[in-house]
Design a protein around this motif. Structure first.
Motif, PDB file in Angstrom:
ATOM      1  N   ASN A 208       0.819  -1.222   0.000  1.00 36.84           N
ATOM      2  CA  ASN A 208       0.000   0.000   0.000  1.00 36.84           C
ATOM      3  C   ASN A 208       0.853   1.273   0.000  1.00 36.84           C
ATOM      4  O   ASN A 208       0.472   2.285   0.579  1.00 36.84           O
ATOM      5  N   ASP A 209       1.992   1.205  -0.622  1.00 36.43           N
ATOM      6  CA  ASP A 209       2.889   2.362  -0.643  1.00 36.43           C
ATOM      7  C   ASP A 209       2.253   3.524  -1.413  1.00 36.43           C
ATOM      8  O   ASP A 209       1.713   3.358  -2.502  1.00 36.43           O
ATOM      9  N   ASN A 210       2.287   4.725  -0.820  1.00 38.60           N
ATOM     10  CA  ASN A 210       1.748   5.921  -1.483  1.00 38.60           C
ATOM     11  C   ASN A 210       2.788   7.031  -1.566  1.00 38.60           C
ATOM     12  O   ASN A 210       2.447   8.212  -1.647  1.00 38.60           O
ATOM     13  N   SER A 211       4.069   6.656  -1.514  1.00 39.66           N
ATOM     14  CA  SER A 211       5.120   7.669  -1.558  1.00 39.66           C
ATOM     15  C   SER A 211       5.108   8.431  -2.885  1.00 39.66           C
ATOM     16  O   SER A 211       5.510   9.592  -2.938  1.00 39.66           O
ATOM     17  N   TYR A 212       4.627   7.803  -3.961  1.00 40.88           N
ATOM     18  CA  TYR A 212       4.573   8.491  -5.253  1.00 40.88           C
ATOM     19  C   TYR A 212       3.596   9.656  -5.205  1.00 40.88           C
ATOM     20  O   TYR A 212       3.809  10.691  -5.854  1.00 40.88           O
ATOM     21  N   GLU A 213       2.500   9.508  -4.433  1.00 33.80           N
ATOM     22  CA  GLU A 213       1.538  10.607  -4.308  1.00 33.80           C
ATOM     23  C   GLU A 213       2.162  11.789  -3.568  1.00 33.80           C
ATOM     24  O   GLU A 213       1.960  12.954  -3.937  1.00 33.80           O
ATOM     25  N   LYS A 214       2.926  11.484  -2.528  1.00 35.09           N
ATOM     26  CA  LYS A 214       3.616  12.552  -1.794  1.00 35.09           C
ATOM     27  C   LYS A 214       4.616  13.267  -2.702  1.00 35.09           C
ATOM     28  O   LYS A 214       4.785  14.478  -2.624  1.00 35.09           O
ATOM     29  N   LEU A 215       5.272  12.479  -3.561  1.00 38.76           N
ATOM     30  CA  LEU A 215       6.202  13.068  -4.515  1.00 38.76           C
ATOM     31  C   LEU A 215       5.478  14.042  -5.452  1.00 38.76           C
ATOM     32  O   LEU A 215       5.911  15.189  -5.633  1.00 38.76           O
ATOM     33  N   LEU A 227       9.652   6.637  -7.812  1.00 38.77           N
ATOM     34  CA  LEU A 227       9.740   7.236  -9.149  1.00 38.77           C
ATOM     35  C   LEU A 227       8.945   6.443 -10.182  1.00 38.77           C
ATOM     36  O   LEU A 227       8.222   7.024 -11.002  1.00 38.77           O
ATOM     37  N   ALA A 228       9.092   5.133 -10.173  1.00 35.06           N
ATOM     38  CA  ALA A 228       8.394   4.300 -11.153  1.00 35.06           C
ATOM     39  C   ALA A 228       6.879   4.430 -11.009  1.00 35.06           C
ATOM     40  O   ALA A 228       6.145   4.517 -11.999  1.00 35.06           O
ATOM     41  N   SER A 229       6.417   4.472  -9.765  1.00 36.78           N
ATOM     42  CA  SER A 229       4.973   4.597  -9.517  1.00 36.78           C
ATOM     43  C   SER A 229       4.453   5.970  -9.924  1.00 36.78           C
ATOM     44  O   SER A 229       3.351   6.098 -10.450  1.00 36.78           O
ATOM     45  N   ALA A 230       5.261   7.028  -9.686  1.00 41.16           N
ATOM     46  CA  ALA A 230       4.874   8.379 -10.107  1.00 41.16           C
ATOM     47  C   ALA A 230       4.824   8.474 -11.627  1.00 41.16           C
ATOM     48  O   ALA A 230       3.942   9.126 -12.199  1.00 41.16           O
ATOM     49  N   PHE A 231       5.773   7.837 -12.301  1.00 38.38           N
ATOM     50  CA  PHE A 231       5.796   7.784 -13.766  1.00 38.38           C
ATOM     51  C   PHE A 231       4.504   7.167 -14.297  1.00 38.38           C
ATOM     52  O   PHE A 231       3.867   7.698 -15.215  1.00 38.38           O
ATOM     53  N   LYS A 232       4.128   6.059 -13.730  1.00 41.82           N
ATOM     54  CA  LYS A 232       2.894   5.383 -14.143  1.00 41.82           C
ATOM     55  C   LYS A 232       1.670   6.250 -13.870  1.00 41.82           C
ATOM     56  O   LYS A 232       0.767   6.350 -14.704  1.00 41.82           O
ATOM     57  N   ALA A 233       1.649   6.911 -12.706  1.00 39.52           N
ATOM     58  CA  ALA A 233       0.487   7.723 -12.326  1.00 39.52           C
ATOM     59  C   ALA A 233       0.268   8.874 -13.308  1.00 39.52           C
ATOM     60  O   ALA A 233      -0.870   9.145 -13.707  1.00 39.52           O
ATOM     61  N   VAL A 234       1.324   9.556 -13.715  1.00 37.88           N
ATOM     62  CA  VAL A 234       1.189  10.681 -14.645  1.00 37.88           C
ATOM     63  C   VAL A 234       0.814  10.186 -16.038  1.00 37.88           C
ATOM     64  O   VAL A 234      -0.038  10.773 -16.716  1.00 37.88           O
ATOM     65  N   ALA A 235       1.438   9.098 -16.468  1.00 41.22           N
ATOM     66  CA  ALA A 235       1.155   8.555 -17.801  1.00 41.22           C
ATOM     67  C   ALA A 235      -0.308   8.137 -17.931  1.00 41.22           C
ATOM     68  O   ALA A 235      -0.957   8.391 -18.960  1.00 41.22           O
ATOM     69  N   GLU A 236      -0.822   7.526 -16.893  1.00 39.32           N
ATOM     70  CA  GLU A 236      -2.217   7.065 -16.928  1.00 39.32           C
ATOM     71  C   GLU A 236      -3.199   8.182 -16.571  1.00 39.32           C
ATOM     72  O   GLU A 236      -4.190   8.401 -17.271  1.00 39.32           O
ATOM     73  N   GLY A 237      -2.905   8.895 -15.472  1.00 35.25           N
ATOM     74  CA  GLY A 237      -3.853   9.880 -14.963  1.00 35.25           C
ATOM     75  C   GLY A 237      -3.991  11.110 -15.825  1.00 35.25           C
ATOM     76  O   GLY A 237      -5.075  11.688 -15.911  1.00 35.25           O
ATOM     77  N   VAL A 246       4.293  -1.870 -13.113  1.00 35.13           N
ATOM     78  CA  VAL A 246       5.304  -1.621 -12.080  1.00 35.13           C
ATOM     79  C   VAL A 246       5.103  -2.671 -10.994  1.00 35.13           C
ATOM     80  O   VAL A 246       3.965  -3.027 -10.685  1.00 35.13           O
ATOM     81  N   ASP A 247       6.184  -3.197 -10.426  1.00 36.78           N
ATOM     82  CA  ASP A 247       6.094  -4.073  -9.258  1.00 36.78           C
ATOM     83  C   ASP A 247       5.665  -5.502  -9.594  1.00 36.78           C
ATOM     84  O   ASP A 247       4.978  -6.149  -8.812  1.00 36.78           O
ATOM     85  N   ASP A 248       6.034  -5.995 -10.776  1.00 40.44           N
ATOM     86  CA  ASP A 248       5.865  -7.423 -11.023  1.00 40.44           C
ATOM     87  C   ASP A 248       7.233  -8.004 -11.367  1.00 40.44           C
ATOM     88  O   ASP A 248       8.254  -7.330 -11.271  1.00 40.44           O
ATOM     89  N   ASN A 249       7.290  -9.255 -11.775  1.00 37.46           N
ATOM     90  CA  ASN A 249       8.576  -9.902 -12.044  1.00 37.46           C
ATOM     91  C   ASN A 249       9.305  -9.281 -13.239  1.00 37.46           C
ATOM     92  O   ASN A 249      10.535  -9.354 -13.321  1.00 37.46           O
ATOM     93  N   GLU A 250       8.541  -8.684 -14.138  1.00 36.19           N
ATOM     94  CA  GLU A 250       9.151  -8.061 -15.316  1.00 36.19           C
ATOM     95  C   GLU A 250       9.689  -6.666 -15.015  1.00 36.19           C
ATOM     96  O   GLU A 250      10.551  -6.149 -15.727  1.00 36.19           O
ATOM     97  N   THR A 251       9.192  -6.075 -13.955  1.00 33.08           N
ATOM     98  CA  THR A 251       9.528  -4.673 -13.674  1.00 33.08           C
ATOM     99  C   THR A 251      10.232  -4.472 -12.335  1.00 33.08           C
ATOM    100  O   THR A 251      10.265  -3.354 -11.824  1.00 33.08           O
ATOM    101  N   SER A 252      10.791  -5.511 -11.780  1.00 32.13           N
ATOM    102  CA  SER A 252      11.447  -5.342 -10.482  1.00 32.13           C
ATOM    103  C   SER A 252      12.437  -6.465 -10.203  1.00 32.13           C
ATOM    104  O   SER A 252      12.343  -7.551 -10.776  1.00 32.13           O
ATOM    105  N   ILE A 253      13.399  -6.169  -9.344  1.00 32.06           N
ATOM    106  CA  ILE A 253      14.290  -7.170  -8.752  1.00 32.06           C
ATOM    107  C   ILE A 253      14.109  -7.026  -7.252  1.00 32.06           C
ATOM    108  O   ILE A 253      14.420  -5.989  -6.679  1.00 32.06           O
ATOM    109  N   LYS A 254      13.626  -8.049  -6.610  1.00 31.16           N
ATOM    110  CA  LYS A 254      13.253  -7.936  -5.206  1.00 31.16           C
ATOM    111  C   LYS A 254      14.240  -8.645  -4.269  1.00 31.16           C
ATOM    112  O   LYS A 254      13.915  -8.917  -3.115  1.00 31.16           O
ATOM    113  N   LYS A 255      15.432  -8.917  -4.762  1.00 32.71           N
ATOM    114  CA  LYS A 255      16.512  -9.487  -3.946  1.00 32.71           C
ATOM    115  C   LYS A 255      17.734  -8.587  -4.088  1.00 32.71           C
ATOM    116  O   LYS A 255      17.882  -7.873  -5.084  1.00 32.71           O
TER     117      LYS A 255
END
Length: 412
Positions: A208-215, A227-237, A246-255
């Motif tokens: 439930n991260d909302n740091s992109y909204e604060k940005l 940054l990635a979430s803010a990019f998506k928000a502007v592109a869509e919104g 953003v945040d799936d296996n194709e768009t992240s490294i979680k280790k």
């Protein structure tokens, strides 16, 4: 026979005094007239020379006028010369008022040309104003023919900008009629212009991260996921571009992983591993649209080249400055020290580990000394393989010498 009588001829009487004076006057008058004519002839020669001079000057100006290189000052000079020429030619023909008339006519002609030019300019301005008015009316007409969907989309954009003021900078200079990929490329570049502060300690990897909204609302701080979430928000919104991930296996490294020391959009933050030579990340996020990568933190269109760690959690070792480390797939050891990371060769570290195990069985009382020296070398960072190898060899020689001396003493 009668003789003819001679008739005496009448003798012409001498002129009277008054008649003599008249004759003298006539002679004097003729002389003055001759002198006057002589003077007029001289004046005429001067006028001819003056006329030729004016004609030559006027010819030069007319040539410039013909080639379009005559300025307004030259036009005035040409008009004045032509008036003088006309005046001189008029006087030669005996017209005493020709100079004034020619000059007046020339001025009238110049003023007439000015009037014509002024009328032409006025007419041109009227046509331009008419065209402008027609265009404005056309645009007004086009604006009036706005579909409900378009109107709703425009309202949505305005509300988005009101909610997220930072988005004003992010959409700057982007043609909304461009294709999706072109819009996203420009949007990626614009993230460099907002003054973002990269916080490597930020933890935005929660569901439930909302740091992109604060940005987007003005708190210009966060990490790669922010940054990635803010990019998506502007592109869509704002631009209405759907399908950004953003945040799936194709768009992240979680280790945790090692990667090259590329520069981020925050130029004040340097790479955190090996004194600026590498990055060591616990995770990393970017955006993907139709297979195209947009790594906002590094403002690039490719995934990072990662040397992945073998463990999800760090390993423990007393040889490391802070007693923990990671092993990577490409044969590196990564360990923290005072807020930074350093790497070492895994092969050398494994050799040291076996060496310490051997010492602990035979010379346990010297174990703390050798461990302390190893830890100190690792804390300095850099390539310490030769130093560590030398340390092991020296200690091994000391151990052998002590064992030999002890054996000799026992024999005696």
């Amino acid at each position: 026979m009668k003789k003819k009588q001679r008739v005496p001829q009448k003798v012409k009487p001498l002129a009277s005094k008054s008649e003599s004076e008249q004759n003298i006057s006539l002679l004097s008058s003729s002389s003055k007239k001759a002198q006057s004519n002589a003077r007029k002839s001289g004046v005429s020669d001067n006028k001819n020379q003056e006329l030729k001079k004016y004609q030559m000057e006027a010819t030069k100006l007319k040539i410039q006028q013909k080639h379009g290189s005559l300025n307004s000052q030259g036009e005035k000079q040409l008009a004045l010369l032509q008036a003088k020429i006309n005046a001189l030619q008029g006087k030669a023909n005996g017209d005493s008022k020709s100079e004034e008339k020619a000059f007046t006519d020339q001025n009238t002609e110049v003023e007439s040309k000015k009037s014509v030019n002024s009328d032409e300019n006025l007419q041109r301005k009227k046509l331009e104003d008419k065209d402008k008015t027609a265009i404005e009316k056309k645009e007004e007409g086009e604006q009036k023919v706005v579909s409900p969907e378009e109107k709703a989309a425009e309202i949505k954009k305005q509300k988005f900008l009101e909610k997220y003021p930072v988005a004003e900078k992010l959409i700057s200079g982007i043609d909304q009629k461009s294709k999706g990929q072109e819009v996203l490329k420009k949007l990626l570049e614009n993230f460099k212009n907002i003054g973002f502060k990269y916080n490597t300690k930020n933890k935005s990897n929660t569901t439930n991260d909302n740091s992109y909204e604060k940005l987007l609302q003005g708190n210009l701080e966060g990490d790669c996921r922010t940054l990635a979430s803010a990019f998506k928000a502007v592109a869509e919104g704002y631009f209405g571009i759907k399908g950004i991930k953003v945040d799936d296996n194709e768009t992240s490294i979680k280790k945790p992983f090692l990667t090259e020391a590329d520069e981020t959009i925050d130029s004040t933050v340097k790479s955190n591993c090996d004194n600026g030579k590498k990055w060591f990340f616990q995770n990393h996020y970017w955006a993907v649209w139709n297979g195209q990568v947009f790594d906002v933190l590094f403002f690039r269109e490719r995934k990072p080249e990662a040397d992945m760690v073998k463990q999800d959690q760090p390993l423990k070792s007393s040889l490391m400055p802070e007693d923990n480390y990671y092993e990577t797939e490409k044969g590196k050891v990564v360990y923290p020290n005072q807020g930074k990371y350093f790497t070492a060769e895994l092969q050398t570290f494994e050799k040291l580990t076996k060496f310490i195990e051997k010492i602990s069985k035979t010379s346990s009382h010297e174990l703390d000394n050798i461990v302390g020296q190893i830890k100190l070398l690792y804390a300095k960072g850099g390539d310490r393989n030769s130093d560590l190898e030398a340390l092991m060899q020296d200690f091994e020689k000391q151990r052998v010498n002590k064992a030999s001396l002890k054996k000799n003493n026992s024999t005696l």
